[in-house]
Design an enzyme around this catalytic site. Structure first.
Site, PDB file in Angstrom:
ATOM      1  N   TRP A 157      50.319  69.113  37.940  1.00 28.09           N
ATOM      2  CA  TRP A 157      50.007  69.994  39.077  1.00 28.09           C
ATOM      3  C   TRP A 157      49.010  69.339  40.027  1.00 28.09           C
ATOM      4  O   TRP A 157      48.832  69.778  41.155  1.00 28.09           O
ATOM      5  CB  TRP A 157      49.459  71.342  38.589  1.00 28.09           C
ATOM      6  CG  TRP A 157      48.047  71.296  38.040  1.00 28.09           C
ATOM      7  CD1 TRP A 157      47.590  70.528  37.006  1.00 28.09           C
ATOM      8  CD2 TRP A 157      46.899  72.019  38.514  1.00 28.09           C
ATOM      9  NE1 TRP A 157      46.251  70.741  36.787  1.00 28.09           N
ATOM     10  CE2 TRP A 157      45.790  71.653  37.696  1.00 28.09           C
ATOM     11  CE3 TRP A 157      46.697  72.948  39.520  1.00 28.09           C
ATOM     12  CZ2 TRP A 157      44.507  72.181  37.885  1.00 28.09           C
ATOM     13  CZ3 TRP A 157      45.406  73.470  39.701  1.00 28.09           C
ATOM     14  CH2 TRP A 157      44.333  73.087  38.893  1.00 28.09           C
ATOM     15  N   ASP A 158      48.383  68.280  39.573  1.00 27.93           N
ATOM     16  CA  ASP A 158      47.439  67.532  40.406  1.00 27.93           C
ATOM     17  C   ASP A 158      48.048  67.207  41.777  1.00 27.93           C
ATOM     18  O   ASP A 158      47.374  67.230  42.800  1.00 27.93           O
ATOM     19  CB  ASP A 158      47.075  66.187  39.754  1.00 27.93           C
ATOM     20  CG  ASP A 158      46.581  66.303  38.324  1.00 27.93           C
ATOM     21  OD1 ASP A 158      46.983  67.252  37.629  1.00 27.93           O
ATOM     22  OD2 ASP A 158      45.820  65.419  37.895  1.00 27.93           O
ATOM     23  N   GLU A 206      40.693  74.143  30.647  1.00 29.81           N
ATOM     24  CA  GLU A 206      41.385  73.918  29.374  1.00 29.81           C
ATOM     25  C   GLU A 206      40.469  74.105  28.168  1.00 29.81           C
ATOM     26  O   GLU A 206      40.900  73.909  27.037  1.00 29.81           O
ATOM     27  CB  GLU A 206      42.012  72.523  29.363  1.00 29.81           C
ATOM     28  CG  GLU A 206      43.118  72.386  30.406  1.00 29.81           C
ATOM     29  CD  GLU A 206      43.741  71.009  30.455  1.00 29.81           C
ATOM     30  OE1 GLU A 206      43.084  70.050  29.980  1.00 29.81           O
ATOM     31  OE2 GLU A 206      44.871  70.874  30.958  1.00 29.81           O
ATOM     32  N   LYS A 222      35.532  73.675  31.678  1.00 28.27           N
ATOM     33  CA  LYS A 222      35.874  72.253  31.876  1.00 28.27           C
ATOM     34  C   LYS A 222      35.959  71.913  33.364  1.00 28.27           C
ATOM     35  O   LYS A 222      35.484  70.883  33.813  1.00 28.27           O
ATOM     36  CB  LYS A 222      37.220  71.963  31.209  1.00 28.27           C
ATOM     37  CG  LYS A 222      37.659  70.517  31.318  1.00 28.27           C
ATOM     38  CD  LYS A 222      39.023  70.292  30.697  1.00 28.27           C
ATOM     39  CE  LYS A 222      39.418  68.836  30.745  1.00 28.27           C
ATOM     40  NZ  LYS A 222      40.825  68.603  30.416  1.00 28.27           N
ATOM     41  N   GLN A 223      36.616  72.785  34.133  1.00 29.42           N
ATOM     42  CA  GLN A 223      36.847  72.486  35.545  1.00 29.42           C
ATOM     43  C   GLN A 223      37.041  73.796  36.293  1.00 29.42           C
ATOM     44  O   GLN A 223      37.268  74.835  35.679  1.00 29.42           O
ATOM     45  CB  GLN A 223      38.089  71.612  35.687  1.00 29.42           C
ATOM     46  CG  GLN A 223      39.373  72.291  35.265  1.00 29.42           C
ATOM     47  CD  GLN A 223      40.502  71.306  34.982  1.00 29.42           C
ATOM     48  OE1 GLN A 223      40.716  70.930  33.846  1.00 29.42           O
ATOM     49  NE2 GLN A 223      41.206  70.907  36.015  1.00 29.42           N
TER      50      GLN A 223
HETATM   51  C1  BGC Z   1      42.972  68.366  33.534  1.00 31.77           C
HETATM   52  C2  BGC Z   1      44.271  68.892  34.116  1.00 31.77           C
HETATM   53  C3  BGC Z   1      44.994  67.763  34.801  1.00 31.77           C
HETATM   54  C4  BGC Z   1      45.182  66.573  33.857  1.00 31.77           C
HETATM   55  C5  BGC Z   1      45.765  65.366  34.560  1.00 31.77           C
HETATM   56  C6  BGC Z   1      43.274  67.204  32.593  1.00 31.77           C
HETATM   57  O1  BGC Z   1      42.072  66.687  32.097  1.00 31.77           O
HETATM   58  O2  BGC Z   1      42.302  69.365  32.825  1.00 31.77           O
HETATM   59  O3  BGC Z   1      43.992  69.912  35.059  1.00 31.77           O
HETATM   60  O4  BGC Z   1      46.233  68.197  35.259  1.00 31.77           O
HETATM   61  O5  BGC Z   1      43.928  66.185  33.334  1.00 31.77           O
HETATM   62  O6  BGC Z   1      44.920  64.922  35.581  1.00 31.77           O
END
Ligand code: BGC
Length: 770
Positions: A357-358, A488, A601-602
């Site tokens: 999804w990035d 996550e 986490k984000q």
């Molecule tokens: C992030 C995800 C992301 C993936 C790839 C993960 O660490 O939590 O949001 O899509 O990395 O960049």
């Protein structure tokens, strides 16, 4: 955190030989042209720590998933971008001694990635164990002008040695992936040949059957003259080489120029690969290295004219932002709608080179503003073409009626994640794909896209959400159970605010677009409705009902949206109160402890507020930011940029700058101690967002550009380019105010600090600082 890259506005520079940093440098100095790429491995043999990496976009292997308890719906495989044939190899043997920097006494060493012109240069002075001293200069690049090709010019000067030297240019397809579930080899040989001045190897991937022909042509000269040599042709499994032996004289430079190409069955019939390869090699070798390099510089110049960001007064920030822009352009050029942007691009194996999804959430806004709109359109078409597989994917999970769930991780549309517990329920990615369509149309005004492709994708996504929610008679509202948000560090939660908001936004956007297409292109609409068996009345009534009766968790007392049900039951500790030694949590804490903690986490709620900022007043934004930011550990590279944009919007300039620094030099300074795996390509788009949407305050609303900039205290000025609907603008934010130059296109009206400003073609205006 490391700090060994020398400051320079246009170059990434490493001075001195540091074998312990080699894997990091191999990532940082990577090369790519959208079609192929490679880590900055040495041309000559190296027995020290290295991760060999040559990648061909779109060529992957479905590595069977390793798992303890197989569950229904588990993806069959995890796709791996393949380490492909190595075409950079040039072995050097002086007398009977192989040149290997791991064994030599390296007296001087310098690597330079020239981002302005797009090449990698390495120079060194080394003495072999037997005391033969050599100096070497090598320049190489992956051509942007002709993306199947690359070239190397390798010059070696024996300084105190006269005698035989054997230079062996080779192509080696007998390579492995570091990341492989069953330690298999992924390539089989199809054919190979050695010629008088080169050769090739054609390989086929196991299971997927991609074929790639990789070839070389070389030219040797000493002191600028062609030399006579003794040639020995070498062939091994998946390997061809020519050992060229000549007599050297101390002090005389010998140059080998190597032209290489990768031709893949993605673009040509397998039968034709050899022929196309030979004609490509003939044409580039006839053109010559210098001409190729000049074309490379011109191609990069064209890119930089459209997407450079200039920061005055802060070399380290300047280097950081250019590095991010450079890597994004090396990874994706938008020429081919079957390709996408792996989170590590061509700089390593991690994340398998797959699409996340990035792309939609982070990269789309970057490419929209810095490249032709066709580039983003191709990213959207990539998903459009995979719609059938997304519907298939949803069906496997028990959904029906054409509901689509796009994969969290994919190469060709098939789900291929390898983290069942985490990514399986990250259904928010479906929303990001719809949001990218909205972003594209909002930015470009290309509404025809909705009629031709967008609406079909939107309805399929909306159908998924309509089936994924369920009615709670207890709440008398719709709820969304068992999801994982972008954060996550929480799995399988109920009513993640971000996911639920995104879901109803998708439903509403689908209704809006459907009404528009129906009104403006009724025949196309009717044909689509028939194709997908749309029961407009019943389905749309359900969408409306969900929009009206969706449950979103919130806390009235704090005045915030809740990340998910029960979030406040967690022990509320702030990141600042964590002992430094506990971080990063994902390396220091057990997974159980992470899941139970309040640490984020984000960006999660904040990701939603970032997407839909225009729906919320500034106080709501502030309350949520003030609550969630201190609980966020930013252990995904995608996190600081969203916080930077929101902090800037809230006027917290110092924090916005802090977040920017963290994202901009994440890899250059190896903040997360993981750059050796590859660079964080997709979050590099976030760095751009931090500058343009954060410091520049750029937004697009009602077909217009808005800017609300501020100048970070440390900077003299910053400027960026924006392509918008036929105009190319340069926006420069300095101490005296904001200058907007209309570089091409008709007169345009932009809003700066809430006031409309007309900028006629080819002129510049100055709006005084706030
Ligand atoms: C992030 C995800 C992301 C993936 C790839 C993960 O660490 O939590 O949001 O899509 O990395 O960049």
């Amino acid at each position: 955190m490391k700090n060994y890259i020398l400051p320079d506005e246009w170059k990434i520079i490493e001075e001195g030989f540091n074998p312990e940093l080699n894997m990091i440098s191999e990532s940082l100095f990577s090369l790519g042209n959208g079609r192929m790429g490679q880590r900055a491995n040495f041309e000559e043999a190296y027995s020290g720590q290295t991760l060999p990496g040559n990648y061909v976009a779109g060529v992957y292997y479905p590595d069977k998933t390793r798992v303890g308890w197989w569950k229904n719906g588990y993806p069959e495989y995890f796709a791996k971008v393949l380490n492909a044939a190595n075409w950079i190899g040039i072995n050097i043997v002086l007398g009977d001694e192989q040149l290997d920097l791991a064994l030599a006494d390296v007296k001087a060493f310098r690597r330079e990635l020239n981002m302005k012109e797009g090449y990698l240069k390495r120079t060194f002075l080394a003495s072999t164990p037997q005391g033969k001293e050599v100096s070497v200069e090598t320049i190489r690049f992956c051509s942007l002008a002709d993306d199947a090709t690359g070239a190397i010019k390798y010059t070696i000067t024996p300084l105190n040695y006269s005698g035989p030297i054997t230079i062996t240019p080779y192509v080696d397809g007998d390579v492995v992936n570091k990341d492989s579930n069953y330690d298999e080899k992924f390539w089989d040989e199809v054919s190979k040949e050695n010629w008088a001045d080169g050769g090739y190897v054609q390989l086929r991937t196991r299971k997927t059957g991609f074929e790639v022909a990789t070839g070389q042509k070389y030219h040797l000269s000493a002191g600028g003259m062609s030399v006579s040599v003794n040639k020995q042709l070498i062939e091994k499994d998946k390997y061809i080489a020519t050992a060229l032996t000549l007599q050297t004289v101390a002090g005389q430079p010998i140059t080998i120029t190597k032209f290489a190409a990768n031709i893949s069955s993605l673009n040509y019939d397998s039968q034709a690969l050899k022929e196309v390869l030979i004609s490509t090699l003939n044409s580039i070798s006839a053109k010559g290295f210098d001409q190729m390099l000049a074309e490379q510089a011109a191609a990069w110049d064209k890119k930089w004219q459209h997407n450079d960001i200039i920061i005055e007064g802060d070399t380290s920030a300047q280097q950081g932002i250019r590095f991010n822009i450079f890597q994004l352009n090396q990874t994706y050029t938008g020429e081919d709608d079957r390709l996408n942007i792996g989170p590590k691009g061509f700089t390593g194996e991690k994340y398998g080179g797959s699409t996340y999804w990035d792309t939609e959430a982070y990269c789309v806004p970057f490419y929209l503003a810095t490249a032709d709109q066709k580039v983003t359109r191709n990213l959207l078409l990539y998903r459009y073409k995979q719609l059938g597989k997304a519907i298939e994917n949803a069906k496997l999970l028990g959904f029906n009626n054409g509901a689509a769930l796009y994969p969290m991780v994919t190469m060709d549309g098939t789900e291929c994640h390898n983290e069942w517990e985490i990514t399986f329920e990250e259904i928010h990615r479906n929303g990001a794909i719809a949001h990218a369509i909205f972003d594209y149309v909002r930015y470009t005004g290309d509404e025809q896209y909705l009629t031709d492709f967008g609406l079909e994708v939107l309805i399929a996504i909306a159908r998924f959400w309509a089936q994924r929610v369920n009615w709670s008679s207890d709440k008398a509202q719709y709820v969304m159970l068992g999801v994982t948000g972008p954060n996550e560090y929480e799995n399988n939660v109920n009513n993640n605010w971000y996911t639920s908001k995104l879901a109803t936004w998708c439903l509403q956007y689908t209704l809006t677009v459907a009404a528009k297409v129906k009104a403006e292109h009724s025949e196309v609409y009717a044909a689509l409705a028939t194709k997908i068996g749309l029961d407009e009345q019943a389905e749309f009534a359900k969408f409306r009902d969900i929009i009206a009766k969706m449950y979103y968790p919130k806390d009235e007392k704090l005045g915030i949206f809740l990340q998910q049900d029960g979030y406040l039951d967690k022990e509320q500790i702030l990141v600042n109160d964590l002992p430094a030694g506990d971080r990063p949590l994902n390396q220091k804490w057990s997974w159980d402890r992470i899941l139970r903690s309040c640490f984020i986490k984000q960006a999660d709620v904040l990701q939603g507020l970032y997407f839909f900022e225009y729906n919320y007043d500034i106080d709501t934004l502030r309350r949520n930011y003030d609550f969630y930011e201190p609980r966020t550990v930013h252990e995904s590279s995608l996190s600081p940029c969203v916080h930077a944009v929101i902090a800037a919007k809230l006027g917290d300039e110092a924090r916005a700058y802090e977040f920017y620094l963290r994202t901009s030099r994440l890899d250059l300074d190896d903040y997360n101690n993981d750059t050796e795996d590859g660079c964080h390509i997709t979050s590099m788009a976030g760095t751009w967002l931090a500058v343009v949407q954060g410091f520049g305050g750029m937004r697009v609303k009602d077909d217009k550009l808005y800017f609300n900039p501020f100048l970070p205290a440390k900077w003299g000025s910053f400027s960026f380019h924006i392509g918008f609907r036929g105009n190319l603008l340069n926006i420069k934010v300095g101490k005296e105010g904001v200058r907007i130059k209309n570089l091409s296109g008709n007169e345009i009206t932009v809003t700066i600090y809430n006031k409309d400003q007309k900028v006629t073609s080819d002129t510049e205006i100055l709006v005084e600082a706030r």
